[in-house]
Design an enzyme around this catalytic site. Sequence first.
Site, PDB file in Angstrom:
ATOM      1  N   HIS A  29      -0.034   2.814  11.547  1.00 37.12           N
ATOM      2  CA  HIS A  29       1.145   3.686  11.492  1.00 37.12           C
ATOM      3  C   HIS A  29       1.090   4.776  12.554  1.00 37.12           C
ATOM      4  O   HIS A  29       0.035   5.104  13.100  1.00 37.12           O
ATOM      5  CB  HIS A  29       1.292   4.306  10.099  1.00 37.12           C
ATOM      6  CG  HIS A  29       0.148   5.178   9.664  1.00 37.12           C
ATOM      7  ND1 HIS A  29      -1.100   4.696   9.374  1.00 37.12           N
ATOM      8  CD2 HIS A  29       0.079   6.521   9.458  1.00 37.12           C
ATOM      9  CE1 HIS A  29      -1.904   5.680   9.010  1.00 37.12           C
ATOM     10  NE2 HIS A  29      -1.215   6.803   9.058  1.00 37.12           N
TER      11      HIS A  29
ATOM     12  N   TYR B 200     -15.254   4.876   4.112  1.00 38.02           N
ATOM     13  CA  TYR B 200     -13.793   4.901   4.086  1.00 38.02           C
ATOM     14  C   TYR B 200     -13.321   3.486   4.363  1.00 38.02           C
ATOM     15  O   TYR B 200     -13.767   2.852   5.332  1.00 38.02           O
ATOM     16  CB  TYR B 200     -13.267   5.878   5.131  1.00 38.02           C
ATOM     17  CG  TYR B 200     -11.766   5.955   5.223  1.00 38.02           C
ATOM     18  CD1 TYR B 200     -11.011   6.279   4.099  1.00 38.02           C
ATOM     19  CD2 TYR B 200     -11.104   5.687   6.417  1.00 38.02           C
ATOM     20  CE1 TYR B 200      -9.629   6.341   4.170  1.00 38.02           C
ATOM     21  CE2 TYR B 200      -9.719   5.759   6.495  1.00 38.02           C
ATOM     22  CZ  TYR B 200      -8.987   6.080   5.366  1.00 38.02           C
ATOM     23  OH  TYR B 200      -7.626   6.143   5.436  1.00 38.02           O
TER      24      TYR B 200
ATOM     25  N   GLU C  49      -2.938  14.395  11.146  1.00 33.38           N
ATOM     26  CA  GLU C  49      -3.925  14.117  10.110  1.00 33.38           C
ATOM     27  C   GLU C  49      -5.342  14.443  10.602  1.00 33.38           C
ATOM     28  O   GLU C  49      -5.848  13.823  11.535  1.00 33.38           O
ATOM     29  CB  GLU C  49      -3.871  12.645   9.700  1.00 33.38           C
ATOM     30  CG  GLU C  49      -2.507  12.184   9.226  1.00 33.38           C
ATOM     31  CD  GLU C  49      -2.449  10.687   8.963  1.00 33.38           C
ATOM     32  OE1 GLU C  49      -3.510  10.026   9.064  1.00 33.38           O
ATOM     33  OE2 GLU C  49      -1.352  10.174   8.686  1.00 33.38           O
TER      34      GLU C  49
ATOM     35  N   HIS D 184      -5.905  12.436  14.089  1.00 35.70           N
ATOM     36  CA  HIS D 184      -4.815  11.602  14.585  1.00 35.70           C
ATOM     37  C   HIS D 184      -3.566  12.473  14.554  1.00 35.70           C
ATOM     38  O   HIS D 184      -2.997  12.723  13.485  1.00 35.70           O
ATOM     39  CB  HIS D 184      -4.646  10.352  13.726  1.00 35.70           C
ATOM     40  CG  HIS D 184      -5.892   9.519  13.661  1.00 35.70           C
ATOM     41  ND1 HIS D 184      -6.614   9.348  12.499  1.00 35.70           N
ATOM     42  CD2 HIS D 184      -6.561   8.840  14.625  1.00 35.70           C
ATOM     43  CE1 HIS D 184      -7.657   8.579  12.742  1.00 35.70           C
ATOM     44  NE2 HIS D 184      -7.646   8.257  14.029  1.00 35.70           N
TER      45      HIS D 184
ATOM     46  N   HIS E 264      -2.683   4.797  14.697  1.00 29.64           N
ATOM     47  CA  HIS E 264      -4.021   4.613  14.131  1.00 29.64           C
ATOM     48  C   HIS E 264      -3.928   3.686  12.925  1.00 29.64           C
ATOM     49  O   HIS E 264      -2.847   3.320  12.479  1.00 29.64           O
ATOM     50  CB  HIS E 264      -4.668   5.948  13.757  1.00 29.64           C
ATOM     51  CG  HIS E 264      -3.869   6.790  12.815  1.00 29.64           C
ATOM     52  ND1 HIS E 264      -2.724   7.458  13.170  1.00 29.64           N
ATOM     53  CD2 HIS E 264      -4.054   7.079  11.499  1.00 29.64           C
ATOM     54  CE1 HIS E 264      -2.244   8.139  12.143  1.00 29.64           C
ATOM     55  NE2 HIS E 264      -3.024   7.907  11.107  1.00 29.64           N
TER      56      HIS E 264
ATOM     57  N   HIS F  19       0.864  -1.186   0.000  1.00 29.36           N
ATOM     58  CA  HIS F  19       0.000   0.000   0.000  1.00 29.36           C
ATOM     59  C   HIS F  19       0.897   1.232   0.000  1.00 29.36           C
ATOM     60  O   HIS F  19       1.688   1.427   0.927  1.00 29.36           O
ATOM     61  CB  HIS F  19      -0.895  -0.011   1.249  1.00 29.36           C
ATOM     62  CG  HIS F  19      -1.924   1.060   1.272  1.00 29.36           C
ATOM     63  ND1 HIS F  19      -3.253   0.829   0.978  1.00 29.36           N
ATOM     64  CD2 HIS F  19      -1.839   2.381   1.554  1.00 29.36           C
ATOM     65  CE1 HIS F  19      -3.930   1.953   1.088  1.00 29.36           C
ATOM     66  NE2 HIS F  19      -3.092   2.918   1.444  1.00 29.36           N
TER      67      HIS F  19
END
Length: 431
Positions: free
Chosen positions: A332, A347, A338, A362, A368, A289
């Site tokens: 991560h 989402y 963010e 976050h 998160h 990803h």
Amino acid sequence: MTELTNLQYLTGFGNQHSSESRSGALPIGRNSPQRAPHGLYAELLSGSAFTAPRADNQRTWLYRCRPSVVVGGYQPLPHAFWKSGAAEGEGAPPDPLRWGPTPLASDGDFIDGLRTYAVNGEAGVGGMGALAYVVTRPMQRRALVNADAEMLIVPQQGRLLVTTELGRLEVAPGSIALLPRGMAFKVDPLDQGPARGYVCENHGAGLRLPELGPIGSNGLANARDFEAPTAWHEQEAGAYEIVKRYGGQLWRATQGHSPFNVVAWHGNLVPYRYDTARFMTINTVSFDHPDPSIFTVLTSPSDTPGWANVDFVIFPPRWMVAEDTFRPPWYHRNVMSEFMGLVLGQYDAKPEGFKPGGASLHNSYVPHGPDAEAFDKASAAELKPHKLDATLAFMFETRWPLKPTRWALDEAPLERNYADCWRDLKDASKA
């Protein structure tokens, strides 16, 4: 309702544009002639220092019926919910935060309906603010000038008519509007029922297209897909209330004429709208990803390369084809902070808990990632090509921690049990 069939647009982000709503109103060969055509006044709006490099210099010449100096004295205008700068945020623990959709019950225009979720930096100097808006009525004879920051508007529900000194823009959910610092504008709903959305108040360097690097000359947001308005001036006489955001505070004054009296203009400091459906999404076609930076639409750079004052990032419909890969975002802890919002759909990392019109925060180094449901589903999924469709999420990503406001902590629909979405993640050592 305002007649919109005659709206026209100019295209190209950062281009030198020119437009006139009255033939012959735009001077030729002179920016400030001794006598401007039609008895108009020449006025310069600068978005950068005079001596900025040519490639970075932003300014627009306006030819208007009356100059901006014709305005009464300003008086303070209280606003309990619009905050700017880290000093107006609250201390909060290093927890992930999430809010449900902003309630539609409030009654007011765009200015009245602004609510700040979180802030950092200092107004007019650097940093950003993340806000929600709920609009139930037009601004009518009222205009806003934000001298502290440019404003990025992300509609989530209901179309908007954004009137600026340079002309008008119709902006719908799925599109965004970018309004330069120091330019008068007003925002009116176009549909029945409340309009709702998000705002990034950017106190740092102006938002611009990111560099493409190894991607090459094509991809992400294309400059030609950004639309600027054509000249339009209001001819209805009457007084206007001018609301100015200055030094982190609101001020109001009354003038006897419309601020939207620019008959012609030329320059590159202009408002834009952009349809996110035109974003050329780039994704992996092999494995893993990729970093979310490949979804950056606009960036406000800082003095540290790559460490943005704020990035505007979107997660639009796209194909997922990676092999031998956990396809949702990985868990991560990020150096950047963010703030996320959801315009429509689901989402993929939070399929049920994150709702359109809601938000999450976050902060820097707050862990998160996918909730337990998303993790279990993605870990067991058959990895055939799959299209994420009917979805649009976005992120305001910033280099400094964001401090939530008192409204965000006490009055907004904060989900006190948000962290429980990870409670059912299994302990692998006991597998």
